[in-house]
Design an enzyme around this catalytic site. Structure first.
Site, mmCIF file in Angstrom:
data_model
loop_
_atom_site.group_PDB
_atom_site.id
_atom_site.type_symbol
_atom_site.label_atom_id
_atom_site.label_comp_id
_atom_site.label_asym_id
_atom_site.label_seq_id
_atom_site.Cartn_x
_atom_site.Cartn_y
_atom_site.Cartn_z
ATOM 1 N N CYS A 49 4.465 8.275 -16.799
ATOM 2 C CA CYS A 49 5.450 8.162 -15.727
ATOM 3 C C CYS A 49 6.834 7.880 -16.286
ATOM 4 O O CYS A 49 7.833 8.431 -15.806
ATOM 5 C CB CYS A 49 5.041 7.054 -14.768
ATOM 6 S SG CYS A 49 3.495 7.358 -13.890
ATOM 7 N N ASN A 50 6.912 7.014 -17.292
ATOM 8 C CA ASN A 50 8.213 6.685 -17.874
ATOM 9 C C ASN A 50 8.854 7.905 -18.528
ATOM 10 O O ASN A 50 10.066 8.116 -18.412
ATOM 11 C CB ASN A 50 8.066 5.547 -18.874
ATOM 12 C CG ASN A 50 7.738 4.232 -18.182
ATOM 13 O OD1 ASN A 50 8.216 3.961 -17.091
ATOM 14 N ND2 ASN A 50 6.919 3.412 -18.822
#
Length: 223
Positions: free
Chosen positions: A91-92
């Site tokens: 996600c990052n």
């Protein structure tokens, strides 16, 4: 390097147990099992898709300000990303790629926001660590994710694994339910209709931010 190429490289190192990850093979097998079962469930096919009207939402940003989708759409189209939380490296990397693409989104008058079930302090951490200039909104109890058809309950065996890994979702999200959204990307037109959707039951797969540009170009022509 494309976003997916970066994700693939990280996944290869992670699943090979290379430092600093050092993840044992049984842990990887459990994660694979959970992903395969979520894919097989057909949940992604039941989520909101292109042509549907997007559920309206009103959520708080990390500073407590209310962000309303209706207000955003009055100004232009909306690029919307649902993601799992600051604890998820995939996600990052997606957030960083979206930040890099934001100037292109701006050219077409599109707002960019991300939605996560995590608490505001964790969203502030996401913004800080990933150097984001767009807001991350806190979806309390996953209600907006539910409205989009993205929210799912983790199976018991995955909950136990997360506990062993000290990935304490009830604390991250201030929600005891052990639920997450499937990662998803949407482009929503000013009329509230979804122009583009991609829902990923496999959390290691994400669409390229550049894929949104052609959709935004078409949205401008139709406006």
């Amino acid at each position: 390097m494309s976003l997916q190429a970066r994700l693939n490289a990280f996944k290869a190192d992670f699943e090979a147990g290379k430092p600093p990850y050092n993840v044992p093979r049984p842990v990887i097998d459990i994660m694979h099992r959970a992903t395969a079962e979520l894919i097989a469930s057909g949940a992604a096919q039941r989520a909101r898709k292109a042509g549907d009207v997007a559920p309206a939402f009103s959520l708080r940003d990390p500073e407590g300000n209310i962000v309303n989708s209706t207000d955003l759409l009055k100004r232009g189209p909306l690029v919307l990303s649902f993601y799992r939380g600051v604890w998820c490296p995939y996600c990052n990397m997606e957030l960083q790629a979206l930040e890099a693409a934001k100037p292109e989104f701006d050219r077409y008058g599109a707002a960019l926001v991300a939605i996560s079930p995590q608490t505001a302090p964790n969203s502030r951490k996401s913004v800080r660590q990933n150097k984001l200039s767009f807001p991350i909104l806190s979806d309390v109890n996953g209600q907006v994710g539910e409205a989009f058809g993205l929210r799912f309950h983790l199976p018991d065996y995955l909950v136990e694994l997360y506990k062993q890994l000290k990935n304490d979702l009830p604390t991250f999200n201030d929600d005891p339910s052990w639920t997450l959204p499937m990662p998803a990307r949407y482009v929503i037109g000013r009329d509230g209709v979804i122009l583009y959707s991609e829902v990923n039951p496999d959390y290691t797969r994400r669409p390229e931010p550049e894929d949104m540009i052609a959709v935004l170009q078409q949205a401008i022509v139709k406006a």
